[in-house]
Design a protein around this motif. Structure first.
Motif, short mmCIF file in Angstrom:
data_model
loop_
_atom_site.label_atom_id
_atom_site.label_comp_id
_atom_site.label_asym_id
_atom_site.label_seq_id
_atom_site.Cartn_x
_atom_site.Cartn_y
_atom_site.Cartn_z
N ILE A 147 0.85 -1.18 0.00
CA ILE A 147 0.00 0.00 0.00
C ILE A 147 0.89 1.24 0.00
N PRO A 148 0.61 2.21 -0.86
CA PRO A 148 1.47 3.40 -0.94
C PRO A 148 1.57 4.12 0.40
N ASP A 149 2.71 4.74 0.64
CA ASP A 149 2.95 5.47 1.88
C ASP A 149 1.89 6.54 2.13
N LYS A 150 1.52 7.27 1.08
CA LYS A 150 0.62 8.40 1.24
C LYS A 150 -0.84 7.98 1.42
N ALA A 151 -1.10 6.68 1.37
CA ALA A 151 -2.48 6.21 1.52
C ALA A 151 -2.97 6.37 2.96
N THR A 152 -2.05 6.48 3.91
CA THR A 152 -2.47 6.61 5.31
C THR A 152 -1.44 7.42 6.10
N ASP A 153 -1.93 8.17 7.08
CA ASP A 153 -1.06 8.96 7.96
C ASP A 153 -0.84 8.26 9.30
#
Length: 273
Positions: free
Chosen positions: A150-156
């Protein structure tokens, strides 16, 4: 058609041109019977952000790499055997269109085409090559696939504990089993997954418990298989060896997404249409 074109001069020249574009950083691609069918630029979902990648479809492998100078120089060459590939069409999002997933036992990732027509052409050509190759080799389609990251920017926040917030100092990590973005505390364990790597890989706590349970279950199943053999041997006395016959013959590898895919004007081009 692929078999007919395998040993032609034009096919050899095109493969040599691809090898030349990768230079010394790439592996040799020319093999007897290998045909270069087409190429195109697709957007690959990477860990940090979507990036354009050059893809070359052969009759037995899929090759892709990073673009240094368009149509002149590529690097970071990756070679995927088509007999290990399974495709999955993905729905469009507001940010990303014409998506599908390329799944293999070692690595799975999402790509995006510039148009719906281009996606259909890619999938059609890939499926035809896979079907032809599996029929030729007699192999069954692959059923085990690595989870896409899952891409890094998909979740904070950590996707396991949902408490840890990522920052410059708090790094993101990826579980190699499920592909989730997790914090360090939720991914301290390592587990050996020979299909993905000869070394133990980082996994999240949940996957670690599941993998341990699966390993225990497999060990118990193996033990049950050996029990009938042990029972059958009971009652027999060990041989003294005095009457032994010593002949010589006895020795013998859905998630949220909020980044927009790169859109390229370069579409699929078939060399042998």
């Amino acid at each position: 058609m692929m078999d007919h074109l395998a040993n032609t001069e034009i096919n050899s020249q095109r493969i040599a041109a691809v090898e030349n574009c990768f230079g010394a950083s790439g592996q040799p691609l020319a093999l007897p019977g290998r045909v270069l069918l087409g190429e195109g630029i697709l957007t690959k979902e990477c860990r940090k952000k979507p990036k354009p990648r050059i893809f070359f479809l052969f009759n037995d492998i899929l090759v892709y790499g990073s673009i240094v100078i368009n149509k002149r120089k590529y690097n970071s060459q990756h070679i995927i055997p088509l007999e290990d590939v399974t495709l999955e069409t993905l729905p469009d999002t507001l940010q990303m269109k014409n998506r599908w997933m390329i799944k293999t036992s070692k690595k799975s990732f999402v790509v995006s085409a510039a148009s719906l027509t281009e996606r259909k052409e890619w999938i059609s050509h890939l499926e035809e090559c896979i079907r032809h190759l599996l029929t030729k080799t007699g192999r069954q389609p692959s059923t085990e696939h690595a989870a896409p990251w899952i891409p890094d920017k998909a979740t904070d926040i950590c996707m396991r504990c949902t408490q840890t917030k990522f920052s410059t100092l708090t790094r993101r990590h990826h579980c190699r089993k499920c592909g989730f973005v997790v914090c360090a505390d939720c991914s301290r364990q390592r587990f050996l997954m020979p299909r993905l790597s000869p070394k133990p890989l980082r996994v999240c706590n949940l996957c670690y418990r599941q993998l341990l349970a699966e390993k225990k279950k497999e060990a118990e199943a193996d033990l049950r298989q050996t029990e009938p053999i042990c029972s059958a041997l009971q009652g027999y006395e060990p041989s003294s060896g005095d009457d032994s016959d010593k002949s010589d013959d006895d020795k013998a590898d859905r998630w949220p997404a909020d980044t927009e895919f790169y859109t390229s004007p370069v579409s699929w081009s078939s060399f042998h249409s």
